[in-house]
Design a protein around this motif. Structure first.
Motif, PDB file in Angstrom:
ATOM      1  N   LYS A 146      41.085 -75.187-111.640  1.00 31.40           N
ATOM      2  CA  LYS A 146      41.783 -76.275-112.321  1.00 31.40           C
ATOM      3  C   LYS A 146      40.951 -77.551-112.221  1.00 31.40           C
ATOM      4  CE  LYS A 146      46.349 -78.453-112.616  1.00 31.40           C
ATOM      5  NZ  LYS A 146      46.820 -77.786-113.842  1.00 31.40           N
ATOM      6  N   PRO A 147      40.859 -78.329-113.310  1.00 28.92           N
ATOM      7  CA  PRO A 147      40.041 -79.549-113.276  1.00 28.92           C
ATOM      8  C   PRO A 147      40.396 -80.476-112.110  1.00 28.92           C
ATOM      9  CG  PRO A 147      40.734 -79.087-115.515  1.00 28.92           C
ATOM     10  CD  PRO A 147      41.454 -78.105-114.631  1.00 28.92           C
ATOM     11  N   ASP A 148      39.380 -80.882-111.378  1.00 24.94           N
ATOM     12  CA  ASP A 148      39.512 -81.824-110.271  1.00 24.94           C
ATOM     13  C   ASP A 148      40.424 -81.314-109.155  1.00 24.94           C
ATOM     14  OD1 ASP A 148      38.021 -84.066-109.851  1.00 24.94           O
ATOM     15  OD2 ASP A 148      39.646 -85.468-110.253  1.00 24.94           O
ATOM     16  N   GLU A 149      40.538 -80.006-109.001  1.00 25.14           N
ATOM     17  CA  GLU A 149      41.315 -79.421-107.913  1.00 25.14           C
ATOM     18  C   GLU A 149      40.388 -79.129-106.737  1.00 25.14           C
ATOM     19  OE1 GLU A 149      43.641 -78.754-105.467  1.00 25.14           O
ATOM     20  OE2 GLU A 149      44.842 -78.671-107.318  1.00 25.14           O
ATOM     21  N   ARG A 150      40.713 -79.700-105.577  1.00 22.31           N
ATOM     22  CA  ARG A 150      39.844 -79.590-104.411  1.00 22.31           C
ATOM     23  C   ARG A 150      40.463 -78.767-103.282  1.00 22.31           C
ATOM     24  NH1 ARG A 150      39.688 -84.691-106.512  1.00 22.31           N
ATOM     25  NH2 ARG A 150      37.635 -85.472-107.167  1.00 22.31           N
ATOM     26  N   ARG A 151      41.690 -78.311-103.465  1.00 18.98           N
ATOM     27  CA  ARG A 151      42.349 -77.558-102.402  1.00 18.98           C
ATOM     28  C   ARG A 151      41.838 -76.122-102.325  1.00 18.98           C
ATOM     29  NH1 ARG A 151      48.522 -78.562-104.006  1.00 18.98           N
ATOM     30  NH2 ARG A 151      47.542 -78.741-106.061  1.00 18.98           N
ATOM     31  N   VAL A 152      42.102 -75.505-101.170  1.00 23.21           N
ATOM     32  CA  VAL A 152      41.847 -74.087-100.991  1.00 23.21           C
ATOM     33  C   VAL A 152      43.124 -73.495-100.396  1.00 23.21           C
ATOM     34  CG1 VAL A 152      40.868 -74.401 -98.663  1.00 23.21           C
ATOM     35  CG2 VAL A 152      40.270 -72.377-100.033  1.00 23.21           C
ATOM     36  N   ALA A 153      43.441 -72.253-100.762  1.00 24.02           N
ATOM     37  CA  ALA A 153      44.745 -71.681-100.409  1.00 24.02           C
ATOM     38  C   ALA A 153      44.863 -71.293 -98.939  1.00 24.02           C
ATOM     39  CB  ALA A 153      45.039 -70.473-101.298  1.00 24.02           C
ATOM     40  N   LEU A 154      43.766 -70.896 -98.310  1.00 22.59           N
ATOM     41  CA  LEU A 154      43.799 -70.505 -96.899  1.00 22.59           C
ATOM     42  C   LEU A 154      42.643 -71.162 -96.159  1.00 22.59           C
ATOM     43  CD1 LEU A 154      44.509 -66.666 -97.157  1.00 22.59           C
ATOM     44  CD2 LEU A 154      46.090 -68.397 -96.262  1.00 22.59           C
ATOM     45  N   ARG A 155      42.943 -71.725 -94.999  1.00 19.00           N
ATOM     46  CA  ARG A 155      41.900 -72.298 -94.154  1.00 19.00           C
ATOM     47  C   ARG A 155      41.269 -71.208 -93.282  1.00 19.00           C
ATOM     48  NH1 ARG A 155      44.560 -76.371 -90.336  1.00 19.00           N
ATOM     49  NH2 ARG A 155      45.942 -74.565 -90.128  1.00 19.00           N
ATOM     50  N   PRO A 156      40.133 -71.477 -92.672  1.00 16.14           N
ATOM     51  CA  PRO A 156      39.540 -70.491 -91.762  1.00 16.14           C
ATOM     52  C   PRO A 156      40.472 -70.090 -90.620  1.00 16.14           C
ATOM     53  CG  PRO A 156      37.908 -72.128 -92.366  1.00 16.14           C
ATOM     54  CD  PRO A 156      39.208 -72.597 -92.948  1.00 16.14           C
ATOM     55  N   VAL A 157      41.289 -71.009 -90.126  1.00 14.77           N
ATOM     56  CA  VAL A 157      42.156 -70.669 -88.996  1.00 14.77           C
ATOM     57  C   VAL A 157      43.183 -69.615 -89.396  1.00 14.77           C
ATOM     58  CG1 VAL A 157      43.774 -72.596 -89.425  1.00 14.77           C
ATOM     59  CG2 VAL A 157      43.596 -71.589 -87.135  1.00 14.77           C
ATOM     60  N   GLU A 158      43.744 -69.712 -90.613  1.00 14.78           N
ATOM     61  CA  GLU A 158      44.677 -68.686 -91.071  1.00 14.78           C
ATOM     62  C   GLU A 158      43.949 -67.385 -91.405  1.00 14.78           C
ATOM     63  OE1 GLU A 158      46.998 -72.146 -90.827  1.00 14.78           O
ATOM     64  OE2 GLU A 158      45.206 -71.947 -92.080  1.00 14.78           O
ATOM     65  N   VAL A 159      42.721 -67.500 -91.906  1.00 15.71           N
ATOM     66  CA  VAL A 159      41.919 -66.308 -92.167  1.00 15.71           C
ATOM     67  C   VAL A 159      41.695 -65.530 -90.874  1.00 15.71           C
ATOM     68  CG1 VAL A 159      39.580 -65.539 -92.770  1.00 15.71           C
ATOM     69  CG2 VAL A 159      40.802 -67.126 -94.275  1.00 15.71           C
ATOM     70  N   ARG A 160      41.371 -66.247 -89.799  1.00 18.71           N
ATOM     71  CA  ARG A 160      41.145 -65.581 -88.507  1.00 18.71           C
ATOM     72  C   ARG A 160      42.415 -64.849 -88.054  1.00 18.71           C
ATOM     73  NH1 ARG A 160      37.469 -65.955 -84.637  1.00 18.71           N
ATOM     74  NH2 ARG A 160      36.504 -67.798 -85.561  1.00 18.71           N
ATOM     75  N   ARG A 161      43.566 -65.462 -88.233  1.00 15.99           N
ATOM     76  CA  ARG A 161      44.824 -64.829 -87.829  1.00 15.99           C
ATOM     77  C   ARG A 161      45.067 -63.543 -88.623  1.00 15.99           C
ATOM     78  NH1 ARG A 161      49.501 -69.122 -88.191  1.00 15.99           N
ATOM     79  NH2 ARG A 161      50.702 -67.357 -87.361  1.00 15.99           N
ATOM     80  N   LEU A 162      44.727 -63.566 -89.907  1.00 15.60           N
ATOM     81  CA  LEU A 162      44.902 -62.376 -90.733  1.00 15.60           C
ATOM     82  C   LEU A 162      43.927 -61.269 -90.326  1.00 15.60           C
ATOM     83  CD1 LEU A 162      45.406 -64.189 -94.154  1.00 15.60           C
ATOM     84  CD2 LEU A 162      47.121 -62.801 -92.968  1.00 15.60           C
ATOM     85  N   VAL A 163      42.711 -61.660 -89.989  1.00 19.23           N
ATOM     86  CA  VAL A 163      41.737 -60.680 -89.498  1.00 19.23           C
ATOM     87  C   VAL A 163      42.238 -60.045 -88.205  1.00 19.23           C
ATOM     88  CG1 VAL A 163      39.409 -60.403 -88.538  1.00 19.23           C
ATOM     89  CG2 VAL A 163      39.752 -61.754 -90.630  1.00 19.23           C
TER      90      VAL A 163
END
Length: 362
Positions: free
Chosen positions: A10-27
């Motif tokens: 999306k134009p000028d969208e800077r967010r990301v849906a998951l941070r590394p900390v949540e990624v680690r929890r999922l791993v």
């Protein structure tokens, strides 16, 4: 399950849906994560942080779509993404497709199982407070004379009254707007239909130039307003409005309307969604600011809130599968839009006259 994290388009969208900390929890829960390169860099999360959390970095979005079953995003699929959707994909994103037939058709035709974040997380929204705060700050800026505003200063000086602001809706976003406007020294009136919300806001701001009123009183206060901040998410089935086009004629020339909800012809009849690239337009001398993705202006905070907010939904879908997860969790079921070409969302079926399939029929 393999979970894919995609870069937002999306134009000028800077967010990301998951941070590394949540990624680690999922791993740690036993899932594999594949992250499109540069997905989180605008929010301060580089590829090295995701790799350090146990994710695999993909050089192109096609790799994520090919390898992952659960796709996690902030916004609906855009640009090249719809063509990459497969029937066995599960999508979790902010979809807002009840009244958007074209967007819904993309999901139905692809046969994906799609969950709408805006329904999964209600009534909580980590982005709402940021949206209210950023929207109020932008509104105060637009009041200044170089932006064709009323030129009223946000704080009273030299015996002059401060700018007058109206906040419609005193939920999470509305309270965020109040924090900014009252912090700047404005004279503010807040409006809601909920007696508890009105009373809580009065308790929150003793000693300030603030009044809390039932929304029925809104029309009588519009002529004095320099700034109106709407924080009411409008029911898509409604055809009435809190502020009609005719009411704009009663407002000050140069007054500003900030529609945090950004519903097209929603609570504000003259509202239509805009982007950060072209955020404002004029109707009858009233500046309208209706940017859809307000929180993206503060990407680290917004990504943190979004990632925390959706984590349990991601973990549940990945752990139990989409249909079984929805059967186990009513909040997930509430956000289930479609699966295998069948429409499962009652609101979308009603608005668009389509056949509804019940969850227990799957």
């Amino acid at each position: 399950m393999i979970i894919g994290l995609l870069r937002e388009l999306k134009p000028d969208e800077r967010r990301v849906a998951l941070r590394p900390v949540e990624v680690r929890r999922l791993v740690e829960l036993g899932h594999e994560i594949v992250v499109e390169t540069q997905s989180g860099v605008a929010a301060g999360f580089g590829d090295d942080l995701y790799a350090g959390a146990g994710a695999r970095i993909a050089a192109a979005p096609q790799v994520v779509f090919q390898d992952a079953r659960l796709l996690v995003k902030v916004h609906e699929p855009q640009q090249h993404e719809p063509a990459l959707l497969k029937r066995d994909h599960i999508l979790l994103a902010s979809l807002y497709c009840e009244a958007n037939r074209a967007r819904l058709n993309v999901l139905l035709q692809a046969g994906v199982t799609a969950f709408a974040v805006e329904h999964v997380v209600r009534p909580l929204s980590a982005s709402s407070a940021l949206g209210g705060e950023i929207g109020a700050l932008e509104g105060a800026r637009l009041l200044l004379a170089p932006h064709s505003g009323t030129g009223k200063h946000f704080a009273g000086h030299f015996g002059l009254a401060p700018a007058r602001a109206l906040v419609i809706g005193l939920g999470t976003a509305g309270r965020g707007a109040l924090r900014v406007l009252l912090g700047l020294g404005m004279s503010v009136a807040g409006f809601d239909i909920d007696c508890l919300a009105l009373e809580q806001s009065r308790l929150d701001w003793p000693g300030r130039d603030f009044t809390a009123l039932h929304v029925d009183n809104l029309p009588t206060h519009l002529p004095e307003a320099d700034l109106v901040v709407n924080c009411v998410l409008w029911d898509k089935t409604r055809r009435d409005h809190l502020i009609t086009r005719a009411m704009l004629g009663e407002m000050k020339r140069g007054a500003v309307i900030v529609d945090v909800a950004a519903d097209r012809a929603g609570a504000i009849e003259t509202s239509m969604p805009t982007t950060w690239l072209s955020p404002v337009y004029q109707v009858q001398g009233i500046t309208h600011f209706c940017v859809e993705n307000l929180p993206s202006a503060s990407p680290e905070a917004a990504s943190t809130g979004y990632s925390r907010m959706i984590f349990e939904a991601v973990a549940s879908i990945a752990g139990h599968g989409p249909i079984e997860g929805a059967r186990r969790d009513p909040t997930l079921a509430r956000g289930l839009v479609c699966s295998d070409g069948k429409l499962l969302h009652a609101g979308a079926a009603q608005l668009q006259g389509l056949t509804l399939t019940r969850l227990d029929a799957l």
